[in-house]
Design a protein around this motif. Structure first.
Motif, short mmCIF file in Angstrom:
data_model
loop_
_atom_site.label_atom_id
_atom_site.label_comp_id
_atom_site.label_asym_id
_atom_site.label_seq_id
_atom_site.Cartn_x
_atom_site.Cartn_y
_atom_site.Cartn_z
N ASP A 190 43.76 14.88 4.71
CA ASP A 190 45.20 15.04 4.94
C ASP A 190 45.83 15.73 3.72
OD1 ASP A 190 47.81 14.89 5.63
OD2 ASP A 190 47.99 12.72 5.48
N ALA B 212 48.74 16.84 3.17
CA ALA B 212 50.05 16.34 2.75
C ALA B 212 49.88 15.18 1.76
CB ALA B 212 50.85 15.89 3.97
N SER B 213 48.92 14.32 2.06
CA SER B 213 48.65 13.20 1.17
C SER B 213 48.02 13.66 -0.14
CB SER B 213 47.74 12.21 1.90
OG SER B 213 47.30 11.23 1.02
N SER C 102 50.87 14.64 -2.40
CA SER C 102 51.64 13.55 -3.00
C SER C 102 50.81 12.78 -4.01
CB SER C 102 52.23 12.63 -1.93
OG SER C 102 51.27 12.22 -1.03
N GLN D 276 50.71 14.89 -7.16
CA GLN D 276 52.07 14.84 -7.71
C GLN D 276 52.29 13.51 -8.45
OE1 GLN D 276 54.82 15.70 -4.59
NE2 GLN D 276 56.55 14.99 -5.80
N ALA D 277 51.85 12.42 -7.82
CA ALA D 277 52.01 11.10 -8.43
C ALA D 277 51.28 11.05 -9.77
CB ALA D 277 51.48 10.03 -7.50
N ALA E 94 53.04 13.01 -12.40
CA ALA E 94 54.24 12.29 -12.86
C ALA E 94 53.84 11.12 -13.74
CB ALA E 94 55.04 11.81 -11.66
N SER F 174 59.27 9.54 -8.63
CA SER F 174 58.11 8.80 -8.12
C SER F 174 58.45 8.10 -6.81
CB SER F 174 57.65 7.78 -9.14
OG SER F 174 57.35 8.40 -10.35
N THR G 155 58.32 10.52 -4.09
CA THR G 155 56.94 10.85 -3.70
C THR G 155 56.35 9.75 -2.83
OG1 THR G 155 56.69 11.99 -5.81
CG2 THR G 155 54.69 11.55 -4.58
N TYR H 214 57.76 10.03 0.57
CA TYR H 214 57.15 11.14 1.29
C TYR H 214 55.79 10.73 1.87
CZ TYR H 214 54.69 15.53 2.08
OH TYR H 214 53.93 16.55 2.64
N GLU H 215 54.98 10.09 1.01
CA GLU H 215 53.66 9.62 1.46
C GLU H 215 53.82 8.65 2.64
OE1 GLU H 215 50.57 10.39 0.20
OE2 GLU H 215 49.47 8.93 1.40
N VAL I 116 54.76 10.65 5.93
CA VAL I 116 53.74 11.42 6.66
C VAL I 116 52.80 10.51 7.44
CG1 VAL I 116 53.86 13.44 5.16
CG2 VAL I 116 52.18 11.66 4.66
N LYS J 104 61.68 15.05 0.34
CA LYS J 104 61.21 15.83 1.48
C LYS J 104 61.95 15.38 2.73
CE LYS J 104 57.79 18.63 0.24
NZ LYS J 104 56.45 18.13 0.06
#
Lengths: 334, 359
Positions: A212, A214-215, A218, A221-222, A225, B63, B66, B69-70, B73, B201
């Motif tokens: 996935d 999309a996952s 993220s 990204q996590a 961060a 965070s 994010t 968002y997770e 989905v 998002k």
């Protein structure tokens, strides 16, 4: 279905077709492109009955662009040398062994196989050599192919490839690289990250869900961060690299992205400077050489590599050589 | 649940329908237990508190955005998967169906140079057809939906790979971001909205909207009562005039429509490039989120907010582990434990609430 409903469906069908014809895009799409998607390069192709039958058995998980290039190379060699190629794959070790056994049973002239799980495949490989069928290894199994009894080997050494990346980014000033693993429990992927860590000791691994995208974005990204000191993201597949670019942008991170393997998107990103460089193991070449080597062995007794493994990588693709390579990638051969 | 009278609207959203005339007399503890989201809510608060305490980097708006968002989905398809499970059925094809719709849109628009709006609309039709076939086969053959959708799961998986290879010559679609309509659809399916100094998002807003619609449908409409009824006891639901078959087919179509929605996010959020092997295994995350959110696997019990909380738990766990700097290999083990706990809590709740009803 009632006749009213049936009429409804028919009308809907006509409407959809009409709408489709009326609604073509004037930008983008296949019709505005000049090159066809897939033209295997180097395929001369002789006619007539195939001279040899060669089985190619891999651990491909279906639907990954990487394996397309292996097959593209194998098909090109098969076409050039008038060989009938029988391709089969299964990501599970026991099933792959069974496929090799099947090739032995059907008395093919040669077998090319990936040796990703050498211990699980050794029985089937022995069955092939016992039956007098020449077998070459490719893509994975560089340190085990000889003892298993494979004649030759074509591929990249994952550790060397990882080391190359580690050296290059350390030279460029990497302090805290992140190595992204997109499939759990893959020995090859773990070896790449370990190779990076050898040369860049602060490397940290991150597991993402490759099913996935999309996952994937993220999760990366996590991580970016969580740890702003990460200055390099090393991905192990081109689609993951493209996702990492998105994560980086969303996390406002200035980390640089480097990757293993290529696809058209990644090549575009190398041209744009989004991806610093890619380590290419030349899967097309792996597929091509595996078939060609068996042909040369069968017809001329040759041993490509002269008893040593033949390395197809790590070949570095960056801004300096990307333009020459881009056109081959568009043909799915690089 | 043979004592239910499914045509009667349940007084509270998730409670097993009807049959409790003296509900006001029940102690507050039992009334709370009858709310399917309770266990999940406690778990969510605990997990959030835990990661908030140990992972400093989770304590920022970026965070949180994010994590949302997770959650979204997973959450968008999971809302519909949850309604379907409350309705007593099961869809294993949901994970690959998301990718099927995305692949279809991307390929048909590229190959025929269609405007993206057309491809998006056509793939919605495709999604409706897939959902209808799933539902129709289940209600007509009476074969368990586990088997029917196991079949469609493999069909879609194979078709995804086969057709993509046939059409594109590769196993991935090509970049469609320069095709007309892409940018406007990108705004709908993948826009980024300013959010307390960071960006959110748009899928998060869509997710919240879908959860609200599902909650409203379940609690305030006749269709909601029907969904609980067909999940609780289809035979007696049918006896009192609930159109069981239509409800079930509708639920299956709801699943594929929201799978389509996620598929479109996948297209417009990522330049239309999709590998045909993606999506496999995602259906488990949807099912786990639904069950962790307090929905009974046997149907007839659950709530939309519970499902949403289940998705949040999934997202907090997946990313919380990353924010905490732990080895994410443990994520799946954690999910398994959550699932088992949720199933046991649900079983207990069911026992308490139904034994009360008999007394």
């Amino acid at each position: 279905m009632s006749s009213r409903a049936r009429r409804g469906v028919r009308i809907a069908g006509v409407l959809v077709t009409a709408l489709a014809l009326a609604a073509c895009s004037s930008t983008g799409g296949a019709q505005t492109q000049t090159t066809a998607a897939s033209q295997p390069a180097g395929g001369g192709g002789t006619s007539g009955t195939p001279e040899f039958t060669i089985a190619m058995v891999t651990h491909e998980t279906p639907g990954d662009t990487f394996w397309d290039k292996i097959k593209s190379g194998a098909n090109a060699a098969a076409a050039r040398y008038n060989i009938e190629l029988k391709y089969s794959n299964d990501p599970q070790a026991a099933a792959q062994a069974q496929l090799i056994q099947t090739a032995v049973d059907s008395k093919v002239d040669g077998i090319a196989t990936t040796l990703v799980t050498p211990d699980a495949l050794s029985g089937a490989v022995k069955a092939a050599t016992d039956a007098g069928i020449p077998l070459v290894g490719f893509n994975s199994g560089i340190s085990e192919y000889k003892e298993l009894g494979a004649l030759m080997y074509f591929g990249s050494d994952e550790t060397i490839a990882g080391n190359t990346v580690g050296e290059k980014i350390t030279e460029a000033g990497a302090k805290h690289p992140l190595c992204v693993i997109q499939a759990e429990g893959s020995v090859a992927l773990e070896a790449r990250c370990a190779g990076v860590k050898d040369k860049a000791p602060n490397t940290e691994n991150l597991q993402v869900n490759g099913a996935d995208i999309a996952s994937v974005t993220s999760t990366i990204q996590a991580k970016l961060a969580q740890d702003p000191t990460i200055d390099y993201v090393v991905t192990l597949g081109a689609p993951i690299a493209v996702a990492a670019l998105q994560s980086k942008q969303q996390a406002n991170s200035s980390a640089k992205v480097v990757t293993f393997d290529l696809n058209t998107e990644a090549i575009k990103a190398i041209q744009d400077g989004g991806i610093e460089f890619a380590v290419d193991q030349q899967p097309y070449l792996q597929g091509y050489l595996s078939v060609e080597s068996l042909y040369l062995y069968l017809t001329n007794g040759n041993d490509i590599g002269g008893g040593q493994a033949v390395l197809t990588g790590p070949s570095i693709v960056d801004k300096s050589n990307i333009d020459a390579i881009a056109k081959y990638a568009a043909n799915n051969t690089r | 649940m043979s004592t239910t009278t499914p045509n009667r609207p349940p007084a509270t959203g998730g409670a097993p329908a009807g049959g409790v005339p003296t509900r006001v007399d029940r102690p507050i503890g039992q009334r709370l237990l009858a709310r399917p989201e309770l266990g999940a809510l406690i778990a969510a608060v605990v997990i959030f508190g835990f990661f908030f305490a140990i992972a400093p980097s989770l304590r920022s708006m970026a965070s949180i955005s994010t994590v949302l968002y997770e959650a979204s989905v997973v959450g968008i398809p999971a809302v519909a998967v949850g309604l379907l499970m409350i309705g007593g059925e099961f869809d294993l094809s949901a994970g690959v169906a998301t990718i099927s719709t995305g692949l279809f849109t991307s390929m048909i628009c590229y190959q025929l140079s269609l405007n993206m709006w057309v491809g998006t609309f056509l793939s919605l039709l495709l999604a409706l057809v897939i959902g209808f076939v799933n539902g129709y086969l289940v209600v007509k053959t009476q074969i368990p939906s586990f088997l029917i959708t196991l079949g469609t799961y493999f069909i879609l998986w194979g078709v995804n790979l086969g057709v993509t290879k046939l059409v594109t010559g590769s196993v991935a679609t090509v970049n469609t971001s320069d095709i007309e309509g892409f940018s406007s659809l990108n705004t709908i399916f993948a826009a980024e909205i300013p959010f307390f100094g960071t960006t959110l998002k748009i899928t998060v807003l869509w997710w919240i909207l879908f959860v609200l619609i599902a909650a409203w449908t379940l609690q305030r409409t006749r269709i909601g009562n029907w969904i609980f009824a067909v999940g609780g006891n289809p035979a007696s639901a049918r006896a009192v005039g609930v159109p069981v078959d239509k409800v079930k087919i509708g639920l299956f179509m709801g699943v594929t429509v929201l799978c389509w929605f996620y598929g479109m996010h996948r297209v417009y959020g990522f330049n239309g490039v999709i590998q045909a092997g993606e999506g496999v295994g995602q259906e488990f995350f949807y099912i786990i989120a639904v069950v962790v959110g307090g929905t009974l696997l046997t149907g007839g019990f659950g709530s939309a907010f519970g499902i949403a909380i289940g998705c949040l738990i999934l997202a907090m766990a997946r990313l919380g582990i990353v924010y905490a700097g732990w080895d994410p290999n443990w994520f799946r083990a954690f999910l398994g434990v959550m699932l088992l706990l949720a199933v046991m809590v649900n079983l207990y709740v069911k026992k308490v609430t139904s034994s009360r009803r008999l007394s």
